[in-house]
Design a protein around this motif. Structure first.
Motif, short mmCIF file in Angstrom:
data_model
loop_
_atom_site.label_atom_id
_atom_site.label_comp_id
_atom_site.label_asym_id
_atom_site.label_seq_id
_atom_site.Cartn_x
_atom_site.Cartn_y
_atom_site.Cartn_z
N TYR A 132 0.85 -1.19 0.00
CA TYR A 132 0.00 0.00 0.00
C TYR A 132 0.89 1.25 0.00
O TYR A 132 0.89 2.02 0.95
CB TYR A 132 -0.91 0.00 1.22
N PRO A 133 1.65 1.47 -1.08
CA PRO A 133 2.62 2.58 -1.10
C PRO A 133 1.99 3.97 -1.01
O PRO A 133 2.64 4.91 -0.56
CB PRO A 133 3.33 2.39 -2.44
N ASP A 134 0.74 4.11 -1.41
CA ASP A 134 0.10 5.44 -1.42
C ASP A 134 -0.82 5.68 -0.22
O ASP A 134 -1.31 6.79 -0.04
CB ASP A 134 -0.70 5.62 -2.72
N SER A 135 -1.07 4.64 0.56
CA SER A 135 -1.96 4.81 1.72
C SER A 135 -1.45 4.01 2.90
O SER A 135 -2.22 3.49 3.69
CB SER A 135 -3.39 4.36 1.37
N LYS A 136 -0.13 3.93 3.01
CA LYS A 136 0.47 3.07 4.04
C LYS A 136 0.12 3.52 5.45
O LYS A 136 -0.03 2.68 6.35
CB LYS A 136 1.98 3.00 3.87
N GLY A 137 -0.02 4.83 5.68
CA GLY A 137 -0.35 5.31 7.02
C GLY A 137 -1.73 4.84 7.45
O GLY A 137 -1.91 4.33 8.56
N LYS A 138 -2.72 5.02 6.57
CA LYS A 138 -4.09 4.61 6.88
C LYS A 138 -4.16 3.10 7.13
O LYS A 138 -4.76 2.66 8.12
CB LYS A 138 -5.02 5.00 5.73
N VAL A 139 -3.56 2.33 6.23
CA VAL A 139 -3.64 0.87 6.35
C VAL A 139 -2.84 0.37 7.56
O VAL A 139 -3.29 -0.53 8.28
CB VAL A 139 -3.14 0.19 5.05
N ASN A 164 -6.58 -3.28 -11.04
CA ASN A 164 -6.75 -1.91 -11.54
C ASN A 164 -6.53 -0.86 -10.45
O ASN A 164 -7.28 0.13 -10.36
CB ASN A 164 -8.17 -1.75 -12.13
N LEU A 165 -5.51 -1.06 -9.64
CA LEU A 165 -5.17 -0.08 -8.61
C LEU A 165 -4.30 1.01 -9.22
O LEU A 165 -3.64 0.81 -10.24
CB LEU A 165 -4.43 -0.76 -7.45
N SER A 166 -4.30 2.18 -8.61
CA SER A 166 -3.59 3.33 -9.15
C SER A 166 -2.11 3.02 -9.35
O SER A 166 -1.48 2.42 -8.48
CB SER A 166 -3.74 4.54 -8.23
N GLN A 167 -1.60 3.41 -10.49
CA GLN A 167 -0.19 3.18 -10.81
C GLN A 167 0.61 4.47 -10.55
O GLN A 167 1.07 5.14 -11.47
CB GLN A 167 -0.04 2.73 -12.27
N SER A 168 0.74 4.83 -9.28
CA SER A 168 1.49 6.03 -8.92
C SER A 168 2.98 5.78 -9.08
O SER A 168 3.43 4.64 -9.30
CB SER A 168 1.19 6.41 -7.47
N LEU A 169 3.76 6.84 -8.93
CA LEU A 169 5.21 6.71 -9.04
C LEU A 169 5.74 5.74 -8.00
O LEU A 169 6.59 4.90 -8.30
CB LEU A 169 5.86 8.08 -8.87
N ASN A 170 5.22 5.81 -6.77
CA ASN A 170 5.68 4.92 -5.70
C ASN A 170 5.41 3.46 -6.04
O ASN A 170 6.23 2.58 -5.73
CB ASN A 170 4.99 5.27 -4.38
N SER A 171 4.28 3.18 -6.65
CA SER A 171 3.92 1.80 -6.95
C SER A 171 4.71 1.23 -8.13
O SER A 171 4.75 0.02 -8.32
CB SER A 171 2.41 1.70 -7.24
N LEU A 173 -3.57 10.41 9.25
CA LEU A 173 -2.99 11.76 9.22
C LEU A 173 -1.56 11.74 8.70
O LEU A 173 -1.12 12.67 8.02
CB LEU A 173 -3.04 12.36 10.62
N SER A 174 -0.82 10.67 9.00
CA SER A 174 0.59 10.61 8.59
C SER A 174 0.75 10.59 7.07
O SER A 174 1.80 10.98 6.55
CB SER A 174 1.26 9.37 9.20
N ASP A 175 -0.29 10.13 6.36
CA ASP A 175 -0.24 10.18 4.89
C ASP A 175 -0.31 11.61 4.38
O ASP A 175 0.11 11.91 3.26
CB ASP A 175 -1.41 9.38 4.29
N LYS A 176 -0.85 12.51 5.22
CA LYS A 176 -1.04 13.90 4.81
C LYS A 176 0.10 14.80 5.26
O LYS A 176 0.55 15.67 4.50
CB LYS A 176 -2.36 14.44 5.38
N ILE A 177 0.59 14.61 6.50
CA ILE A 177 1.56 15.57 7.05
C ILE A 177 2.91 14.94 7.39
O ILE A 177 3.74 15.60 7.99
CB ILE A 177 0.99 16.25 8.31
N SER A 178 3.13 13.70 7.04
CA SER A 178 4.35 12.93 7.27
C SER A 178 4.30 12.21 8.61
O SER A 178 3.65 12.66 9.57
CB SER A 178 5.63 13.79 7.20
N ALA A 179 5.01 11.09 8.68
CA ALA A 179 5.06 10.30 9.91
C ALA A 179 5.79 11.06 11.01
O ALA A 179 5.44 10.96 12.19
CB ALA A 179 5.75 8.96 9.64
N LEU A 180 6.82 11.83 10.64
CA LEU A 180 7.59 12.57 11.63
C LEU A 180 6.72 13.60 12.35
O LEU A 180 6.70 13.67 13.58
CB LEU A 180 8.79 13.25 10.97
N ASN A 181 5.97 14.39 11.58
CA ASN A 181 5.10 15.39 12.20
C ASN A 181 3.98 14.75 13.01
O ASN A 181 3.59 15.25 14.06
CB ASN A 181 4.52 16.31 11.13
#
Length: 408
Positions: free
Chosen positions: A126-133, A198-205, A281-289
């Motif tokens: 889940y490269p694009d939603s790893k925080g949520k998952v 048919n999942l999104s083919q983002s750069l990360n994926s 939230l970490s997907d939006k503002i980074s894990a560090l923040n």
């Protein structure tokens, strides 16, 4: 019928295995104490000393981390589940304290997989939603804590404590089998699965994340890595420094048992919701923040617990603290993958696990000493607030240090 996305099956396996493994060790441990005392005449101290064998993970965690980086997480998961399973299966055969400690050490030797499995697999699948998952996966810890004690009590009352341990062993063997069937961190398989569904083919994926990250030598000799690791070690001390001490802290204030139980439940509920909300939230503002927010909420929650004397206020304060503390599990995985990449994720996570083992072993002893010397837990709790502020400051400063090569 079309097969579901394999990443979904993997996330479910990680969630169930993490939750049941944690609940067997933490939430169910005390349920066997009275049975062992009656059966063998051992003292509470002799029984509880088995928990100290978690220190063995100073040696096993780096080994598992390195193997997972070099050969994949699947083999490590199978080994760990089998090790833990055998440790539980042998426990019904114990006759001596030595055997109790030996099989407890075997169980402890496989426990790093609780954190390593989800931390390694979820960012890949889940490269694009790893925080949520990741947050959802580790709600298994809280859900397992609600389910397994009831099952364990049923076995102990209506069958025997030996069969309860036997059940624990079988459950871990089942997870080893499921890992053999479904677990993989192969980039080619992940890429085919994402295309198939048919999942999104983002750069990360489109990039094999296991090839990107900080080299061990580069990380080991960088100040930034050590600041991040120290902050993680300081942030996790609340697990053994506050969570395990909360009932005694409230008893000291002559709080009745109903309010104590309600406070512990409130803390667990806050932790469950935290994993979902702050993980997302970490997907939006980074894990560090997000982790800095977690530090702030934990410190504020502890302070409110110290100054609050209202029954319902304590329940609310426990929820507030739990909401900050609960997210730390998934955030540690997310922070390490964010800061150091996935190339040597297992090795960096194992270092964080070692620091957690050291701090989590020291803090309960420190709190006990403070209570015996000064007659109150308040001083120990204030010390933990200071540690959290220090950890938060260190983590914040790490943002301004030199970037690693893979980030440029």
């Amino acid at each position: 019928m079309a097969m579901p996305y394999r990443g979904t099956l993997i996330a479910i396996i990680c969630s169930l295995s993490a939750g049941l493994m944690m609940s067997m060790l933490v939430y169910c441990f005390g349920l066997f104490a009275n049975e062992l005392r009656m059966e063998f005449g051992w003292s509470a101290l002799e029984i509880n000393f088995a928990l100290s064998f978690g220190i063995i993970n100073i040696f096993t965690a780096p080994l598992y981390g390195r193997i997972s980086d070099k050969y994949g997480i699947k083999i490590v998961m199978i080994i760990c589940y089998l090790v833990v399973g055998f440790g539980y299966l042998f426990r019904p055969m114990i006759d001596t304290l030595f055997e109790w400690y030996l099989f407890s050490a075997i169980v402890a030797a496989g426990l790093p997989i609780h954190t390593l499995a989800g931390g390694k697999l979820i960012p890949l699948w889940y490269p694009d939603s790893k925080g949520k998952v990741m947050g959802i996966v580790y709600t298994g810890d809280n859900i397992g804590g609600m389910i397994m004690p009831a099952i364990t009590v049923f076995f102990i009352i209506f069958l025997s404590w030996q069969l309860a341990f036997f059940l624990f062993g079988i459950i871990n063997f089942i997870f080893a089998f499921l890992a053999f069937l479904f677990i993989t961190d192969s980039f080619e398989i992940i890429k085919k699965e994402r295309s198939k569904h048919n999942l999104s083919q983002s750069l990360n994926s489109k990039i094999d994340q296991t090839t990107i990250g900080v080299d061990l030598r580069e990380g080991f000799f960088s100040l930034r890595m050590w600041l991040v690791m120290i902050s993680i070690g300081l942030g996790l001390i609340t697990l053994t420094g506050i969570v395990t001490q909360l009932p005694q802290f409230l008893e000291e204030r002559n709080i009745n048992i109903a309010i104590i139980n309600s406070s512990v439940f409130s803390l667990s509920l806050g932790g469950l919701l935290s994993k979902i909300f702050i993980g997302r939230l970490s997907d939006k503002i980074s894990a560090l923040n997000s982790m800095i927010i977690s530090f702030i909420l934990q410190a504020a929650g502890i302070y409110l617990l110290i100054i609050s004397f209202s029954n319902y206020g304590l329940i609310l304060c426990a929820f507030f603290f739990g909401f900050g503390m609960g997210a730390m599990g998934p955030l540690v995985n997310l922070l390490i993958s964010e800061q150091f990449g996935m190339k040597n994720f297992g090795s960096f996570l194992s270092l964080a696990y070692i620091l957690f083992t050291i701090t989590s072993s020291f803090i309960p002893i420190y709190n006990g000493y403070i209570k015996d010397a000064y007659g109150t837990y308040d001083i120990g709790f204030y010390s933990i607030i200071f540690a959290l502020i220090l950890g938060m400051t260190i983590l914040y400063l790490s943002k301004y240090l030199k970037k690693y090569d893979f980030e440029k």
